[in-house]
Design a protein around this motif. Structure first.
Motif, PDB file in Angstrom:
ATOM      1  N   GLY A  14      -2.879   5.798 -12.149  1.00  0.00           N
ATOM      2  CA  GLY A  14      -2.604   6.105 -10.685  1.00  0.00           C
ATOM      3  C   GLY A  14      -1.288   6.294 -10.497  1.00  0.00           C
ATOM      4  O   GLY A  14      -0.227   6.528 -11.313  1.00  0.00           O
ATOM      5  N   GLY A  15      -0.815   6.240  -9.357  1.00  0.00           N
ATOM      6  CA  GLY A  15       0.234   6.658  -8.644  1.00  0.00           C
ATOM      7  C   GLY A  15       1.450   5.993  -9.058  1.00  0.00           C
ATOM      8  O   GLY A  15       2.499   6.652  -9.596  1.00  0.00           O
ATOM      9  N   TYR A  16       1.550   4.699  -9.388  1.00  0.00           N
ATOM     10  CA  TYR A  16       2.581   3.977  -9.946  1.00  0.00           C
ATOM     11  C   TYR A  16       3.005   4.224 -11.287  1.00  0.00           C
ATOM     12  O   TYR A  16       4.089   4.247 -11.736  1.00  0.00           O
ATOM     13  CB  TYR A  16       2.639   2.550  -9.765  1.00  0.00           C
ATOM     14  CG  TYR A  16       2.643   2.251  -8.190  1.00  0.00           C
ATOM     15  CD1 TYR A  16       4.092   2.071  -7.677  1.00  0.00           C
ATOM     16  CD2 TYR A  16       1.755   2.072  -7.128  1.00  0.00           C
ATOM     17  CE1 TYR A  16       4.221   1.617  -6.183  1.00  0.00           C
ATOM     18  CE2 TYR A  16       1.824   1.572  -5.891  1.00  0.00           C
ATOM     19  CZ  TYR A  16       3.129   1.549  -5.483  1.00  0.00           C
ATOM     20  OH  TYR A  16       3.437   1.054  -3.916  1.00  0.00           O
ATOM     21  N   ALA A  17       1.806   4.566 -11.988  1.00  0.00           N
ATOM     22  CA  ALA A  17       2.129   4.819 -13.327  1.00  0.00           C
ATOM     23  C   ALA A  17       2.798   6.211 -13.567  1.00  0.00           C
ATOM     24  O   ALA A  17       3.321   6.335 -14.746  1.00  0.00           O
ATOM     25  CB  ALA A  17       1.003   4.494 -14.110  1.00  0.00           C
ATOM     26  N   MET A  18       2.674   7.021 -12.786  1.00  0.00           N
ATOM     27  CA  MET A  18       3.168   8.371 -12.814  1.00  0.00           C
ATOM     28  C   MET A  18       4.664   8.524 -12.449  1.00  0.00           C
ATOM     29  O   MET A  18       5.382   9.459 -12.815  1.00  0.00           O
ATOM     30  CB  MET A  18       2.316   9.526 -11.770  1.00  0.00           C
ATOM     31  CG  MET A  18       1.028   9.442 -12.131  1.00  0.00           C
ATOM     32  SD  MET A  18       0.106  10.600 -10.778  1.00  0.00           S
ATOM     33  CE  MET A  18       0.410  12.068 -11.318  1.00  0.00           C
TER      34      MET A  18
END
Length: 181
Positions: free
Chosen positions: A22-26
């Motif tokens: 998801g977003g935070y991992a990106m």
């Protein structure tokens, strides 16, 4: 499409293809691409974009991509970065939905996803610790206290509301003392 639009699209497409969680991992991958490799934004500006992206509705990584794209090529850049970010997930989910409708029952697939969880947690924590390094002592203390309170179950909305009220009060105080905005 211009060469710069294609570069922008491909950069975010690559990020979208190779990021799980998801977003935070990106965020750390976006950070490396747009700050270190491409030098599209400065580190301080990226932190500001992250804060703005978190306050905007929608997925944070997509919001960051749109803001970076807009900074570089205005509307065309925002569209290229948006498409590059969401297209890989869309295509992967479409493929999963079409070809692997029974994937959730497969024990091997379940074990693979369970094995990926620690890596996703590490990818989420990396930008948190990276950006926390730049905080002064009292800022770090506030950061840890708020993170601990949210971890313990406090609603983040109270901290957002407190930040808004505190920021407005501080700005009012500075203007009143003639220190500008």
């Amino acid at each position: 499409m211009s060469r710069q639009e294609i570069t922008l699209f491909l950069s975010f497409f690559k990020i979208g293809c190779f990021t799980f969680g998801g977003g935070y991992a990106m965020i750390p991958i976006i950070q490396k691409e747009v700050i270190d490799k491409r030098r599209w934004v400065e580190r301080e500006e990226f932190i500001d974009l992250l804060a703005l992206a978190q306050s905007a509705p929608g997925p944070m990584a997509v919001n960051v991509a749109i803001m970076v794209g807009y900074k570089i090529l205005r509307t065309r850049g925002a569209v290229a970065a948006f498409l590059g970010t969401v297209l890989p997930s869309f295509l992967i989910l479409l493929g999963v939905a079409i070809f692997f409708s029974h994937i959730s029952e497969d024990p091997t697939v379940n074990r693979i996803f369970k094995g990926m969880r620690p890596a996703v947690v590490a990818l989420i924590l990396q930008p948190v610790f990276s950006f926390a390094r730049g905080l002064r002592g009292w800022e770090y203390g506030v950061f840890v206290a708020i993170a601990g309170a949210i971890w313990a179950g406090a609603s983040p909305l109270w901290f957002i509301a407190g930040g808004i009220v505190g920021g407005m009060g501080y700005t009012y105080w500075r203007v009143k003392r003639g220190m500008g905005k």
